[in-house]
Design a protein around this motif. Structure first.
Motif, PDB file in Angstrom:
ATOM      1  N   PHE A   1       0.402   8.002   7.656  1.00 55.09           N
ATOM      2  CA  PHE A   1       1.096   6.805   8.012  1.00 55.09           C
ATOM      3  C   PHE A   1       1.592   6.907   9.512  1.00 55.09           C
ATOM      4  O   PHE A   1       1.583   6.089  10.016  1.00 55.09           O
ATOM      5  CB  PHE A   1       2.126   6.615   6.995  1.00 55.09           C
ATOM      6  CG  PHE A   1       2.858   5.398   7.332  1.00 55.09           C
ATOM      7  CD1 PHE A   1       2.625   3.989   7.096  1.00 55.09           C
ATOM      8  CD2 PHE A   1       4.314   5.278   7.890  1.00 55.09           C
ATOM      9  CE1 PHE A   1       3.210   2.826   7.379  1.00 55.09           C
ATOM     10  CE2 PHE A   1       4.858   4.175   8.197  1.00 55.09           C
ATOM     11  CZ  PHE A   1       4.425   2.845   8.050  1.00 55.09           C
ATOM     12  N   LYS A   2       1.889   8.181   9.791  1.00 54.99           N
ATOM     13  CA  LYS A   2       2.823   8.216  11.154  1.00 54.99           C
ATOM     14  C   LYS A   2       1.651   7.722  12.344  1.00 54.99           C
ATOM     15  O   LYS A   2       1.882   7.684  13.584  1.00 54.99           O
ATOM     16  CB  LYS A   2       3.308   9.477  11.393  1.00 54.99           C
ATOM     17  CG  LYS A   2       2.363  10.870  11.574  1.00 54.99           C
ATOM     18  CD  LYS A   2       3.318  11.850  11.823  1.00 54.99           C
ATOM     19  CE  LYS A   2       2.439  13.000  12.110  1.00 54.99           C
ATOM     20  NZ  LYS A   2       3.248  14.238  12.213  1.00 54.99           N
ATOM     21  N   ARG A   3       0.283   7.828  12.067  1.00 48.42           N
ATOM     22  CA  ARG A   3      -0.692   7.268  12.859  1.00 48.42           C
ATOM     23  C   ARG A   3      -0.737   5.870  12.987  1.00 48.42           C
ATOM     24  O   ARG A   3      -1.461   5.550  14.220  1.00 48.42           O
ATOM     25  CB  ARG A   3      -2.330   8.018  12.687  1.00 48.42           C
ATOM     26  CG  ARG A   3      -2.303   9.236  12.526  1.00 48.42           C
ATOM     27  CD  ARG A   3      -3.786   9.977  12.411  1.00 48.42           C
ATOM     28  NE  ARG A   3      -3.720  10.724  11.275  1.00 48.42           N
ATOM     29  CZ  ARG A   3      -4.678  10.647  10.365  1.00 48.42           C
ATOM     30  NH1 ARG A   3      -6.071   9.932  10.711  1.00 48.42           N
ATOM     31  NH2 ARG A   3      -4.713  11.535   9.288  1.00 48.42           N
ATOM     32  N   VAL A   4      -0.081   5.242  12.480  1.00 49.30           N
ATOM     33  CA  VAL A   4      -0.143   3.667  12.411  1.00 49.30           C
ATOM     34  C   VAL A   4       0.789   3.367  13.603  1.00 49.30           C
ATOM     35  O   VAL A   4       2.096   3.779  13.451  1.00 49.30           O
ATOM     36  CB  VAL A   4       0.186   3.081  11.089  1.00 49.30           C
ATOM     37  CG1 VAL A   4       0.412   1.497  11.373  1.00 49.30           C
ATOM     38  CG2 VAL A   4      -0.618   3.364   9.918  1.00 49.30           C
ATOM     39  N   GLN A   5       0.545   2.471  14.530  1.00 49.43           N
ATOM     40  CA  GLN A   5       1.287   2.211  15.627  1.00 49.43           C
ATOM     41  C   GLN A   5       1.936   0.800  15.237  1.00 49.43           C
ATOM     42  O   GLN A   5       1.101  -0.080  14.852  1.00 49.43           O
ATOM     43  CB  GLN A   5       0.553   1.958  16.919  1.00 49.43           C
ATOM     44  CG  GLN A   5      -0.204   3.117  17.472  1.00 49.43           C
ATOM     45  CD  GLN A   5       0.758   4.184  17.854  1.00 49.43           C
ATOM     46  OE1 GLN A   5       1.915   3.992  18.498  1.00 49.43           O
ATOM     47  NE2 GLN A   5       0.569   5.564  17.489  1.00 49.43           N
ATOM     48  N   ASN A   6       3.159   0.586  15.138  1.00 50.29           N
ATOM     49  CA  ASN A   6       4.087  -0.680  14.872  1.00 50.29           C
ATOM     50  C   ASN A   6       3.544  -1.189  13.516  1.00 50.29           C
ATOM     51  O   ASN A   6       3.063  -2.111  13.221  1.00 50.29           O
ATOM     52  CB  ASN A   6       3.488  -1.612  16.098  1.00 50.29           C
ATOM     53  CG  ASN A   6       3.968  -0.959  17.361  1.00 50.29           C
ATOM     54  OD1 ASN A   6       5.277  -0.563  17.445  1.00 50.29           O
ATOM     55  ND2 ASN A   6       3.349  -1.365  18.372  1.00 50.29           N
ATOM     56  N   PRO A   7       3.718  -0.394  12.622  1.00 52.90           N
ATOM     57  CA  PRO A   7       3.198  -0.758  11.314  1.00 52.90           C
ATOM     58  C   PRO A   7       3.756  -2.118  10.659  1.00 52.90           C
ATOM     59  O   PRO A   7       3.077  -3.225  10.028  1.00 52.90           O
ATOM     60  CB  PRO A   7       3.956   0.435  10.238  1.00 52.90           C
ATOM     61  CG  PRO A   7       4.982   0.912  11.048  1.00 52.90           C
ATOM     62  CD  PRO A   7       4.760   0.931  12.488  1.00 52.90           C
TER      63      PRO A   7
ATOM     64  N   PHE B   1       0.739  -1.048  -0.099  1.00 54.01           N
ATOM     65  CA  PHE B   1      -0.098  -0.063   0.013  1.00 54.01           C
ATOM     66  C   PHE B   1       0.945   1.317  -0.016  1.00 54.01           C
ATOM     67  O   PHE B   1       2.176   1.186   0.251  1.00 54.01           O
ATOM     68  CB  PHE B   1      -0.989  -0.014   1.058  1.00 54.01           C
ATOM     69  CG  PHE B   1      -0.446   0.316   2.465  1.00 54.01           C
ATOM     70  CD1 PHE B   1      -0.463   1.650   2.758  1.00 54.01           C
ATOM     71  CD2 PHE B   1      -0.360  -0.517   3.434  1.00 54.01           C
ATOM     72  CE1 PHE B   1       0.010   2.063   4.162  1.00 54.01           C
ATOM     73  CE2 PHE B   1       0.264  -0.226   4.602  1.00 54.01           C
ATOM     74  CZ  PHE B   1       0.268   1.008   5.064  1.00 54.01           C
ATOM     75  N   ILE B   2       0.125   2.407  -0.554  1.00 56.84           N
ATOM     76  CA  ILE B   2       0.967   3.617  -0.473  1.00 56.84           C
ATOM     77  C   ILE B   2       0.080   4.651   0.296  1.00 56.84           C
ATOM     78  O   ILE B   2      -1.064   4.466   0.288  1.00 56.84           O
ATOM     79  CB  ILE B   2       1.036   4.095  -1.912  1.00 56.84           C
ATOM     80  CG1 ILE B   2       1.677   3.317  -2.895  1.00 56.84           C
ATOM     81  CG2 ILE B   2       1.496   5.469  -2.010  1.00 56.84           C
ATOM     82  CD1 ILE B   2       1.337   3.443  -4.431  1.00 56.84           C
ATOM     83  N   SER B   3       0.973   5.382   0.985  1.00 54.91           N
ATOM     84  CA  SER B   3       0.271   6.184   2.158  1.00 54.91           C
ATOM     85  C   SER B   3       0.746   7.740   2.183  1.00 54.91           C
ATOM     86  O   SER B   3       2.118   7.596   1.705  1.00 54.91           O
ATOM     87  CB  SER B   3       0.339   5.675   3.570  1.00 54.91           C
ATOM     88  OG  SER B   3      -0.685   6.616   4.292  1.00 54.91           O
ATOM     89  N   GLY B   4       0.092   8.634   2.425  1.00 57.77           N
ATOM     90  CA  GLY B   4       0.950   9.980   2.705  1.00 57.77           C
ATOM     91  C   GLY B   4       1.563   9.957   4.128  1.00 57.77           C
ATOM     92  O   GLY B   4       1.137   8.966   4.936  1.00 57.77           O
ATOM     93  N   ARG B   5       2.649  10.656   4.397  1.00 55.58           N
ATOM     94  CA  ARG B   5       3.424  10.559   5.713  1.00 55.58           C
ATOM     95  C   ARG B   5       2.467  10.951   6.892  1.00 55.58           C
ATOM     96  O   ARG B   5       2.624  10.032   7.904  1.00 55.58           O
ATOM     97  CB  ARG B   5       4.555  11.643   5.400  1.00 55.58           C
ATOM     98  CG  ARG B   5       5.363  11.594   6.747  1.00 55.58           C
ATOM     99  CD  ARG B   5       6.306  12.512   6.765  1.00 55.58           C
ATOM    100  NE  ARG B   5       5.918  14.085   6.305  1.00 55.58           N
ATOM    101  CZ  ARG B   5       5.405  14.815   7.210  1.00 55.58           C
ATOM    102  NH1 ARG B   5       5.143  14.486   8.630  1.00 55.58           N
ATOM    103  NH2 ARG B   5       4.888  16.043   6.773  1.00 55.58           N
ATOM    104  N   ARG B   6       1.713  11.909   6.797  1.00 54.68           N
ATOM    105  CA  ARG B   6       0.969  12.326   8.070  1.00 54.68           C
ATOM    106  C   ARG B   6       0.058  11.142   8.397  1.00 54.68           C
ATOM    107  O   ARG B   6      -0.242  10.883   9.727  1.00 54.68           O
ATOM    108  CB  ARG B   6       0.283  13.601   7.885  1.00 54.68           C
ATOM    109  CG  ARG B   6       1.276  14.652   7.886  1.00 54.68           C
ATOM    110  CD  ARG B   6       0.636  16.075   7.761  1.00 54.68           C
ATOM    111  NE  ARG B   6       0.137  16.223   6.385  1.00 54.68           N
ATOM    112  CZ  ARG B   6      -0.100  17.246   5.871  1.00 54.68           C
ATOM    113  NH1 ARG B   6      -0.396  18.534   6.406  1.00 54.68           N
ATOM    114  NH2 ARG B   6      -0.336  17.251   4.445  1.00 54.68           N
TER     115      ARG B   6
END
Length: 114
Positions: free
Chosen positions: A45-51, A38-43
């Motif tokens: 993505f940073k909400r994802v805990q322990n990706p 998957f592709i995501s924006g940085r802001r």
């Protein structure tokens, strides 16, 4: 290469501004694991805990012009750079988690399939 767009939408058709409901997130996890990326924006993505625990070994590309490295993921400056990376890895169907600013970049370059 065209890309699948996944978006959490509200009833009036706008992008959800908060964390999507569990059912929507479960669908996102299922879809991203099925295609292996998957592709995501940085802001977002940073909400994802322990990706790496959440997504395992799928390929993740984060779009950012300001951050050059994020441990465990590929960082790209543009949608085309993200798509090139995934294509080089042999992935045939990129999966993009829609966020407004990044979605505009994909639409502008005609890089979305559905």
């Amino acid at each position: 290469m065209k890309t699948i767009l996944w978006a959490a939408m509200t009833a009036n058709g706008n992008y959800a501004q908060h964390t999507p409901k569990k059912e929507a997130l479960d669908d996102f996890f299922t879809q991203s694991k099925a295609v292996g990326n998957f592709i995501s924006g940085r802001r977002s993505f940073k909400r994802v805990q322990n990706p790496t625990q959440v997504f395992g070994d799928i390929d993740i590309v984060v779009l950012s012009k300001s951050v050059k490295e994020i441990p465990g993921v590929k960082v790209g400056e543009s949608p085309q750079e993200a798509l090139n990376y995934l294509q080089e890895k042999g992935l045939k169907q990129p999966f993009f988690r829609a966020v407004l600013n990044c979605t505009i970049l994909f639409w502008a370059k005609d890089l979305l399939t559905r």
